[in-house]
Design an enzyme around this catalytic site. Structure first.
Site, PDB file in Angstrom:
ATOM      1  N   ARG A  53      40.180  30.293  34.234  1.00  0.00           N
ATOM      2  CA  ARG A  53      39.647  30.212  35.602  1.00  0.00           C
ATOM      3  C   ARG A  53      40.631  30.900  36.536  1.00  0.00           C
ATOM      4  NH1 ARG A  53      43.472  28.357  37.640  1.00  0.00           N
ATOM      5  NH2 ARG A  53      42.424  28.433  39.639  1.00  0.00           N
ATOM      6  N   GLY A  54      40.167  31.038  37.811  1.00  0.00           N
ATOM      7  CA  GLY A  54      40.924  31.861  38.751  1.00  0.00           C
ATOM      8  C   GLY A  54      40.313  33.248  38.697  1.00  0.00           C
ATOM      9  N   GLN A 203      42.671  21.271  40.266  1.00  0.00           N
ATOM     10  CA  GLN A 203      43.464  22.461  39.919  1.00  0.00           C
ATOM     11  C   GLN A 203      44.853  22.406  40.562  1.00  0.00           C
ATOM     12  OE1 GLN A 203      40.247  22.532  40.827  1.00  0.00           O
ATOM     13  NE2 GLN A 203      39.132  24.208  39.892  1.00  0.00           N
ATOM     14  N   ASP A 244      38.211  34.051  45.950  1.00  0.00           N
ATOM     15  CA  ASP A 244      37.255  34.488  44.922  1.00  0.00           C
ATOM     16  C   ASP A 244      36.392  35.652  45.374  1.00  0.00           C
ATOM     17  OD1 ASP A 244      37.964  31.606  44.158  1.00  0.00           O
ATOM     18  OD2 ASP A 244      37.069  32.482  42.373  1.00  0.00           O
TER      19      ASP A 244
HETATM   20  O1  MRU Z   1      36.955  27.206  40.137  1.00  0.00           O
HETATM   21  P1  MRU Z   1      38.251  27.939  39.963  1.00  0.00           P
HETATM   22  O2  MRU Z   1      39.358  27.066  39.471  1.00  0.00           O
HETATM   23  O3  MRU Z   1      38.092  29.200  39.143  1.00  0.00           O
HETATM   24  O4  MRU Z   1      38.630  28.390  41.441  1.00  0.00           O
HETATM   25  C1  MRU Z   1      39.769  29.181  41.616  1.00  0.00           C
HETATM   26  C2  MRU Z   1      40.138  29.440  43.006  1.00  0.00           C
HETATM   27  O5  MRU Z   1      39.468  29.042  43.926  1.00  0.00           O
HETATM   28  C3  MRU Z   1      41.343  30.302  43.218  1.00  0.00           C
HETATM   29  O6  MRU Z   1      41.969  29.978  44.421  1.00  0.00           O
HETATM   30  C4  MRU Z   1      40.921  31.775  43.271  1.00  0.00           C
HETATM   31  O7  MRU Z   1      40.149  32.116  42.162  1.00  0.00           O
HETATM   32  C5  MRU Z   1      42.084  32.687  43.341  1.00  0.00           C
HETATM   33  S1  MRU Z   1      42.963  32.820  41.811  1.00  0.00           S
HETATM   34  C6  MRU Z   1      44.215  33.943  42.041  1.00  0.00           C
END
Ligand code: MRU
Length: 354
Positions: A53-54, A203, A244
């Site tokens: 994720r991220g 997270q 994102d």
């Molecule tokens: O649902 P996730 O854990 O994938 O969400 C991730 C985020 O919101 C992060 O802040 C974003 O992807 C930036 S990662 C460098």
């Protein structure tokens, strides 16, 4: 550099075995387990379940998935292989909707495929492998550059609040919002990082607190509803978050709760920075209203973290995974090519031209 930090790599290709090696982020911080995946269905599942994720890490995993899925094809001509590649690409694109990096990486794989027009099936497969490796390697450099630009905004000893995880495990290396923290750590900046726990999937607690602690950074975990008090008490001098998808007007979609943090930061007159690679900026989305916000299952709110239910049986839930921070609340958007300031409709396109 005073103290070089060691950061963990969460996504890579095992070159010898042609296997995607992923740190299973759903098991952290209790277990550090690496998954070895070859099948595109397993890669899709890993993205959907947030094992990887991220935004940048999702893009990298999808690029590897596009390569590994296409590699399995028995097609004997360029055209037939392209048809199989397209099926793999379209399938992987359905795993998560909000992070534009997923679509960006798949599009880049498609462009590379097209550049190989007329070549043998074996050569095209090799090119896809090379492109997926390029995407990962470039992300490492991009994150470092974001870190350098963001560090220029910060002063030693500052308290920094972050939300969700935009760290090394969300990218190829270093992270986006956490990259300046790592670079500052190496230079002896002694930041005090406050990590919002980030309900419902934690997270911030499970990942950000874990990876910063591993790197020896001073990190304090707070519940999401404590951001206001730490700001009021003067503990925070800047907010850094990842992203994102950034729309052309600067509206930025990030983990649910981010926009609330931005509103608080405005109230307390604290600068609020979004750190994002250019691959996260989607100029085709005019405003945040055009960004598709992922809705996730109720169980993440009602039953995820306790053996007993956390809510009455059958209660209605609403579980958007992201929210959009209005551009008016954002002090600057830090990219690998520099820092964009308002008006973002003018500054963001310029970032691509550098
Ligand atoms: O649902 P996730 O854990 O994938 O969400 C991730 C985020 O919101 C992060 O802040 C974003 O992807 C930036 S990662 C460098």
């Amino acid at each position: 550099m005073q103290n070089p930090v060691t950061v963990i790599q969460s996504v890579r290709l095992d070159d010898e075995n042609d296997t995607l090696v992923l740190l299973d982020q759903t098991l952290l911080p209790n277990e550090t387990k690496f998954l070895e995946l070859k099948e595109m269905e397993d890669i899709w599942e890993a993205i959907y379940q947030l094992k990887v994720r991220g935004a940048p890490a999702i893009g990298i995993a999808a690029a590897y998935g596009a390569y590994l899925g296409t590699k399995k094809s028995t097609a004997e001509t360029y055209e037939a292989l392209f048809a199989d590649f397209t099926k793999v690409k379209d399938y992987l694109a359905t795993s998560r909707p909000t992070a534009v990096n997923l679509f960006w990486a798949l599009k880049r794989m498609e462009e590379r495929f097209k550049q190989e027009a007329g070549k043998s099936v074996a050569k095209v497969k090799a090119a896809l492998k090379e492109e997926s490796e390029n995407i990962r390697a470039e992300d490492e450099k991009i994150c470092e550059a974001i870190g350098e630009h963001a560090l220029s905004l910060l002063e030693p000893g500052w308290g920094i609040l972050t939300h969700c995880n935009a760290g090394t495990i969300a990218t190829a290396k270093y992270g986006t919002a956490l990259a300046p923290i790592y670079l500052g750590q190496e230079k002896g900046y002694n930041f005090n990082v406050y990590a919002d726990e980030t309900r419902p999937l934690l997270q911030g607690a499970r990942l950000t607190a874990w990876e910063l602690q591993q790197a020896g950074v001073d990190v304090t975990l707070i519940c999401d509803n404590m951001a206001s008090i730490v700001m009021k008490e003067g503990k925070i001098q800047a907010v850094l978050v990842g992203c994102d998808r950034v729309a052309a007007n600067g509206d930025s979609a990030n983990k649910i709760g981010t926009s609330g943090v931005a509103i608080l930061a405005k109230h307390y007159n604290i600068p609020f920075y979004v750190c994002a690679p250019l691959s996260t900026i989607d100029l085709e989305c005019k405003t945040g209203d055009d960004i598709h916000i992922e809705l996730r299952p109720s169980e993440e709110i009602t039953t995820k973290w306790y053996e007993q239910s956390m809510a009455p049986e059958g209660v209605q839930t609403y579980n958007p995974a992201f929210d959009v921070t209005d551009h008016s609340l954002i002090t600057g958007i830090v990219t690998e090519n520099g820092i964009a300031y308002a008006p973002y409709t003018e500054s963001l396109p310029k970032m691509f031209k550098k």
